[in-house]
Design an enzyme around this catalytic site. Structure first.
Site, mmCIF file in Angstrom:
data_model
loop_
_atom_site.group_PDB
_atom_site.id
_atom_site.type_symbol
_atom_site.label_atom_id
_atom_site.label_comp_id
_atom_site.label_asym_id
_atom_site.label_seq_id
_atom_site.Cartn_x
_atom_site.Cartn_y
_atom_site.Cartn_z
ATOM 1 N N GLY A 51 9.075 1.838 6.962
ATOM 2 C CA GLY A 51 8.914 0.454 6.578
ATOM 3 C C GLY A 51 7.899 0.356 5.455
ATOM 4 N N THR A 52 7.229 -0.769 5.391
ATOM 5 C CA THR A 52 6.297 -1.002 4.296
ATOM 6 C C THR A 52 4.922 -1.354 4.872
ATOM 7 O OG1 THR A 52 8.170 -1.938 3.125
ATOM 8 C CG2 THR A 52 6.026 -2.247 2.114
ATOM 9 N N VAL A 53 3.881 -0.826 4.216
ATOM 10 C CA VAL A 53 2.529 -1.193 4.621
ATOM 11 C C VAL A 53 1.930 -2.061 3.527
ATOM 12 C CG1 VAL A 53 0.257 -0.352 5.277
ATOM 13 C CG2 VAL A 53 2.283 0.968 5.877
ATOM 14 N N LEU A 92 0.843 -1.205 0.000
ATOM 15 C CA LEU A 92 0.000 0.000 0.000
ATOM 16 C C LEU A 92 0.869 1.242 0.000
ATOM 17 C CD1 LEU A 92 -2.744 -0.915 2.623
ATOM 18 C CD2 LEU A 92 -3.048 -0.627 0.173
ATOM 19 N N GLY A 93 1.920 1.196 0.741
ATOM 20 C CA GLY A 93 2.774 2.357 0.822
ATOM 21 C C GLY A 93 4.116 1.989 1.395
ATOM 22 N N GLN A 94 5.073 2.891 1.145
ATOM 23 C CA GLN A 94 6.406 2.588 1.606
ATOM 24 C C GLN A 94 7.024 3.879 2.121
ATOM 25 O OE1 GLN A 94 7.968 0.222 -1.444
ATOM 26 N NE2 GLN A 94 9.153 -1.045 -0.038
ATOM 27 N N GLY A 95 7.792 3.773 3.117
ATOM 28 C CA GLY A 95 8.412 4.976 3.643
ATOM 29 C C GLY A 95 9.610 4.616 4.467
ATOM 30 N N ASP A 126 4.161 12.941 14.215
ATOM 31 C CA ASP A 126 4.270 12.983 12.757
ATOM 32 C C ASP A 126 2.907 13.292 12.147
ATOM 33 O OD1 ASP A 126 5.592 12.973 10.391
ATOM 34 O OD2 ASP A 126 5.707 10.780 10.208
#
Ligand SMILES: *[C@@H]1O[C@H](CO)[C@@H](O)[C@H](O)[C@H]1NC(C)=O
Ligand SMILES: *[C@@H]1O[C@H](CO)[C@@H](O)[C@H](O)[C@H]1NC(C)=O
Ligand SMILES: *[C@@H]1O[C@H](CO)[C@@H](O)[C@H](O)[C@H]1NC(C)=O
Ligand SMILES: *[C@@H]1O[C@H](CO)[C@@H](O)[C@H](O)[C@H]1NC(C)=O
Ligand SMILES: *[C@@H]1O[C@H](CO)[C@@H](O)[C@H](O)[C@H]1NC(C)=O
Ligand SMILES: *[C@@H]1O[C@H](CO)[C@@H](O)[C@H](O)[C@H]1NC(C)=O
Ligand SMILES: *[C@@H]1O[C@H](CO)[C@@H](O)[C@H](O)[C@H]1NC(C)=O
Ligand SMILES: *[C@@H]1O[C@H](CO)[C@@H](O)[C@H](O)[C@H]1NC(C)=O
Length: 691
Positions: free
Chosen positions: A423-425, A417-420, A538
């Site tokens: 980490g990774t979702v 779904l997303g990365q940052g 955040d």
């Protein structure tokens, strides 16, 4: 009667394969004349092998049949088929002087003339000279290289030695190859002495003559010495030239080989056969059982064509040969097999067992690893906490690693779904078809496990409609996995900035105000209504999710900090997102709730202006949206930076001004001057409700 005997004899001879069938195989004392030799042309291979059998009349009147080479006076005494040898009576050269009678008896030169093609065997004969100061020499009419001789010296009988022929009274020398017929010479260098009236020289079969001192006087009554000749068939042809056996080696089970002395070829029976290879069917199988004792006593001998078989008695195994393995009791044999077999089976069993244990250990190690991770990730603490807070936090679930692996199709890329930096979702579907978001952290701060667990406990107890719900976690993996409810409609960020669709999709001002209020409420709740205040750290539009009904949900508590009750400030590493980051916090590292307030102020500005928080496309002065906004507000130029998508009717402008005022309060440099989230929420609710 005679005929019958003849037939019997022939039959017997055929078995040994000697003369040609129907031919006589003997002549006087020579009883074994094998084919290719024969006493007539019909009986011999060719005239080379013809033997004349003449009556010899002795001086005493008696007579006897004697075999000769035709046209020669050289008697043939023995013929060997196997060795391809022929024994003849060779002449003696003698040189005598009888001083008393002053009489010479000279046969100083004699010739050995067979008129045959058979050479003197160089291996089987020697030239011998006897006498004192005597020379013996041999000469071949066809081979001049064969000229050779030896000198025998002695001055008195005492110097010589019986049985020794090495120069004193007797000398000997070997004979060259290829000597067919020869002449001999014997000569004394000086005058003969009394004890040595005669000198002799002769060719003799090796071993057939032994020197004696008496021979210096007189070589007894010897008329001749045996000489061995080699014979071969073929008119100087080799095996190849006669196609090995087509003409000469008539017998089956026979083979051709070249002569070892001079030209020609020879034939022999193959191993296991015997007889005359020069005759059709001459080579007969050897009945080894009758001839030799090849088998051990227990075994029975069975003759095979070309071989022998020793059969061991029942219950025994082996070749039965004396020279081989003999006969061995089957049990021994069985044991000899059984022991290695057993060993092999044992090895196999050990191997399988080892493998089984290995897998077992590996599995146990895997289980242990899972347990270790669970422990390391604070699983025990969590379990304890869970049992301590029974009822209140029953909603949190501990997932197994396997469950989440299956839910995300083994963390397939299509499920990301997303990365940052966190980490990774992944999007995951649980077994009950519930869609969840699974967050896999990149790193796990092992020192902060307890805090992490506490946070999780706290978050699990956060039950606010505007906070993304933590459903559970998995502690069996190296980094803990967090399972959240899945929010379908994306982030607020994408709704504000990704205006790829038409402008209608842009959030209305009313909607934006509602979202701001909801988020403010969520933050206020986190800051003051949970038992331990939680600072999100955040807050940004990318962390605000919208569900299908555009209800805002605060998410990502990955950097969140709990504030212990007795402390209002916390020194931490500065974390957050550039552009939203509280400048006071970034300078002092003093984390307070007001940091979230600042970030929320930025979110408000973003909602108002729909501008990127940081944009390098803008002039330097305008690069940081928060700073730019504050300067514009101070200069009373709010309208210039508002989102042009928001229609500026009177009612809305009023709300915009109020929200902008609130935002600038939130963005105050000094944290303590900023309003608390509680107050912000109250203000926003007031703004919504007044109009
Ligand atoms: C032949 O054999 C007999 C008896 O063995 C012997 O007396 C005789 O000398 C032999 N003859 C020759 C030529 O060797
Ligand atoms: C043997 O007899 C044949 C005739 O029968 C004769 O030609 C030959 O010369 C004889 N050989 C000897 C060595 O006497
Ligand atoms: C012929 O020679 C063979 C081997 O050299 C020997 O065994 C045999 O006794 C000899 N026969 C005669 C008759 O001399
Ligand atoms: C050998 O004998 C002859 C005749 O008797 C004699 O003339 C000669 O000198 C003798 N030679 C030697 C070396 O004794
Ligand atoms: C050699 O042997 C014979 C008898 O065989 C004998 O009379 C003679 O003295 C012997 N000679 C030597 C030198 O031993
Ligand atoms: C037999 O002799 C011929 C001619 O000398 C030679 O070419 C051939 O190789 C020889 N054969 C064997 C088997 O030695
Ligand atoms: C050997 O065989 C070849 C062909 O295989 C033939 O030309 C030749 O004449 C034969 N030689 C003899 C001596 O039989
Ligand atoms: C003859 O025999 C030799 C060896 O035994 C073999 O190499 C050769 O080919 C044979 N020649 C013929 C013509 O059969």
């Amino acid at each position: 009667m005679v005929m019958v005997m003849m037939v019997c004899l022939t039959a017997a001879n055929v078995a040994w394969g000697q003369p040609k069938p129907g031919c006589s195989g003997s002549c006087g004392n020579l009883t074994n004349i094998p084919y290719p030799f024969g006493t007539s042309l019909e009986c011999s291979f060719d005239e080379t092998f013809l033997i004349s059998c003449n009556d010899t009349t002795y001086q005493n009147g008696g007579h006897h049949k004697q075999a000769y080479f035709p046209n020669s006076f050289i008697p043939i005494t023995n013929i060997s088929l196997r060795d391809h040898e022929l024994r003849v009576s060779g002449p003696i050269a003698r040189d005598c002087y009888y001083a008393d009678d002053e009489e010479y008896d000279r046969h100083a030169n004699v010739v050995m003339q067979t008129n045959s093609k058979f050479p003197v065997s160089s291996k089987r004969n020697v030239l011998v000279a006897i006498g004192c100061e005597a020379i013996g020499a041999i000469e071949s009419p066809i081979n001049y290289d064969a000229l050779a001789g030896c000198l025998s010296l002695c001055s008195q009988v005492e110097e010589v030695k019986n049985g020794t022929c090495s120069g004193a009274g007797c000398c000997q020398i070997s004979i060259a190859d290829g000597v067919i017929d020869y002449s001999l010479m014997a000569e004394n260098l000086f005058n003969h002495s009394d004890f040595n009236p005669c000198d002799y020289s002769f060719v003799v079969e090796v071993g057939a003559y032994s020197f004696s001192s008496l021979d210096l006087v007189d070589l007894q009554k010897r008329e001749s010495f045996p000489v061995v000749l080699d014979w071969a068939v073929g008119n100087y042809q080799s095996c190849e030239q006669v196609n090995n056996s087509s003409t000469a080696c008539q017998s089956t089970h026979s083979e051709c080989y070249n002569s070892t002395n001079g030209p020609g070829y020879r034939c022999k029976c193959l191993e296991g056969f015997q007889g005359n290879p020069y005759l059709v069917d001459g080579c007969q199988d050897i009945n080894e059982c009758e001839i030799w004792n090849l088998c051990v006593s227990q075994a029975t001998c069975h003759n095979n064509v070309g071989g022998v078989e020793c059969r061991c008695p029942k219950g025994h195994i082996g070749d039965g040969l004396i020279s081989g393995k003999g006969c061995i009791l089957k049990d021994d044999k069985y044991l000899r097999f059984a022991i290695p077999m057993g060993f092999c089976l044992c090895l196999l069993a050990v191997l399988i067992g080892g493998l089984w244990i290995y897998w077992g250990l590996k599995r146990r190690r895997f289980m242990k690893l899972k347990e270790k991770f669970f422990r390391q990730n604070g699983g025990l603490l969590l379990q304890q906490q869970l049992s301590d807070h029974k009822g209140s936090i029953e909603m949190i679930k501990i997932f197994t690693a396997e469950e989440l692996k299956r839910a995300t199709k083994n963390y397939d890329e299509s499920m990301v779904l997303g990365q940052g930096s966190f980490g990774t979702v992944y999007k995951g579907t649980l077994l009950d078809n519930k869609v969840v978001a699974i967050k896999k952290s990149k790193v796990c701060d092992k020192n902060q496990i307890e805090t992490f667990i506490n946070e999780m406990i706290v978050l699990s107890r956060v039950n606010h409609r505007n906070v993304v719900k933590l459903l559970g976690c998995c502690l069996e993996t190296e980094v803990p996995l967090l399972v959240y409810e899945f929010i379908t409609n994306g982030t607020l960020y994408s709704h504000i900035h990704d205006r790829t669709q038409d402008s209608c999709s842009a959030l209305s001002w009313k909607m934006r105000l509602k979202i701001a209020t909801e988020i403010a409420g969520a933050l206020a709740y986190l800051h003051s209504e949970t038992c331990i205040p939680i600072i999100h750290r955040d807050v940004k539009t990318a962390n605000i999710l919208l569900d299908e009904d555009y209800i805002a949900k605060m998410s990502d508590f990955g950097t969140s900090r709990l504030i212990p009750v007795d402390e209002t400030q916390l020194t931490t590493l500065v974390r957050g997102t550039f552009g939203y980051l509280d400048p006071e916090y970034s300078q002092s590292s003093q984390l307070t709730e007001k940091s979230d307030v600042y970030s929320f102020g930025v979110v408000l500005v973003e909602l108002l202006t729909a501008k990127q928080v940081i944009s390098f496309a803008r002039p330097e002065r305008e690069r940081n949206l928060a700073m730019y906004f504050v300067s514009q507000m101070n200069a009373d130029r709010l309208l210039e930076i508002l989102d042009d998508q928001v229609p500026l009717n009177e009612e809305i402008i009023e709300q915009l001004r109020e929200v902008a005022d609130l935002a600038s309060k939130c963005l105050r440099m000094r944290g303590e001057e900023r309003p608390a989230m509680k107050d912000v929420t109250a203000e926003l609710e007031r703004i919504i409700n007044t109009n």
